[in-house]
Design a protein around this motif. Structure first.
Motif: not given
Length: 247
Positions: A86-100
Motif C-alpha cells: 500500500l502506498e499513501q496517496l494523499r489526505t482529503y479534508s474538504e469540510p463537507d465531503r461526508d454528509p454525516r
C-alpha cells in the motif's frame, strides 16, 4: 503509551472529527485497467459504488485500518491483504465531503497482479464487491471519483520513473506482458522494439529467467521470460508518450 494531556490542556477545545481510509486498488484484467469497488449497503449513498474503506479505530494506524477494511469489505483472504504493497496517496479534508459529519480521509493506492474475485465480507457498509474497469467507474459515492482520478494519475506517473509496472505482472513474465501493462495504464500504444530496447538497457529493471520461455499465441518462437530485477527506480525514466512524439 498514552501519558495524558499536559497540564492546562483542554482536549475538548476543538470540535472532534473522524478519520477514515479509502483504497484505490488496481489490477489489469483482460487487457484493461480495473479498480476494486464496493456497492454501499447503507446510507449515505446506499446502492452507489465506492472505494473500499472505513473509519480508523481509536487505537489503530491508518494503514492497519486500510488493511482491515479491505479484508472486511471485500472478503479477500487476510494473507492476500497483508501482502499488498500500500502506498499513501494523499489526505482529503474538504469540510463537507461526508454528509454525516466532518471526516478526513487518508487515501491509499495499490497495484496487484491477478487478485482473487472479491465478495462482500459482511463487515462495514459493503453489500457487494467486484472489479470494475477504471474508465467505467462513474457515479461514485462521496469524493471517490476525485480520489480515483488522483490515484490513476499517480500510478501512471510512477510507471515513468519506478519499476512499479512489474507489480502488475506474474512472478515470471514476457516483455510483451510488461509492455501491455504500460499500454493499459497509459492508454497508449508503444513501439515494441523501442520499448524492448529501453527496458533491457535499464540496469536492474528486469532479469532474464535462464532457459525459460512461453508461447504467446503467435507463429514465432516462444518469448523469453523475465522476473523483476533489484532496481526500484528507472534511470533514465521511461517516459509516457505525448501527442506528436514517437511511441
Amino acid at each position: 503509551m498514552n501519558r495524558g494531556a499536559p497540564a492546562g490542556y483542554d482536549p475538548y477545545a476543538f470540535e472532534p472529527f473522524a478519520v477514515t481510509v479509502d483504497l484505490a486498488v488496481f489490477t489489469v484484467r483482460g487487457g484493461r485497467l480495473h479498480v476494486l469497488l464496493i456497492r454501499r449497503g447503507q446510507e449515505p449513498y446506499a446502492g452507489a459504488w465506492a472505494l473500499p474503506g472505513g473509519f480508523v479505530l481509536p487505537r489503530e494506524s491508518a494503514e492497519s485500518a486500510a488493511r482491515r477494511e479491505l479484508a472486511e469489505e471485500t472478503g479477500l483472504p487476510e494473507a492476500v491483504v497483508a501482502a499488498l504493497h500500500l502506498e499513501q496517496l494523499r489526505t482529503y479534508s474538504e469540510p463537507d465531503r461526508d454528509p454525516r459529519m466532518r471526516v478526513v480521509s487518508v487515501a491509499f493506492t495499490a497495484l496487484v497482479p491477478d487478485m482473487p474475485e472479491p465478495a462482500a465480507g459482511g463487515g462495514g457498509d459493503a453489500a457487494h464487491a467486484c472489479w470494475v474497469a477504471a474508465g467505467e467507474a462513474s457515479g461514485l459515492a462521496f469524493d471517490h471519483a476525485v480520489i480515483l482520478a488522483d490515484a490513476r494519475e499517480r500510478v501512471g506517473a510512477k510507471l515513468e520513473y519506478t519499476c512499479l509496472a512489474t507489480a502488475f505482472c506474474p512472478p515470471e513474465f514476457t516483455l510483451g506482458e510488461l509492455q501491455a501493462v504500460y499500454e493499459t495504464v497509459w492508454d497508449a500504444a508503444l513501439d515494441r522494439p523501442n520499448f524492448r530496447r529501453k527496458v533491457l538497457a535499464t540496469p536492474g529493471f528486469v532479469e532474464a529467467v535462464p532457459g525459460a520461455a512461453r508461447l504467446t499465441g503467435g507463429r514465432g518462437k516462444p518469448a523469453a521470460l523475465y522476473r523483476p530485477g533489484p532496481a526500484t527506480t528507472l534511470h533514465p525514466p521511461l517516459l509516457r508518450p505525448s501527442e506528436g512524439h514517437p511511441r
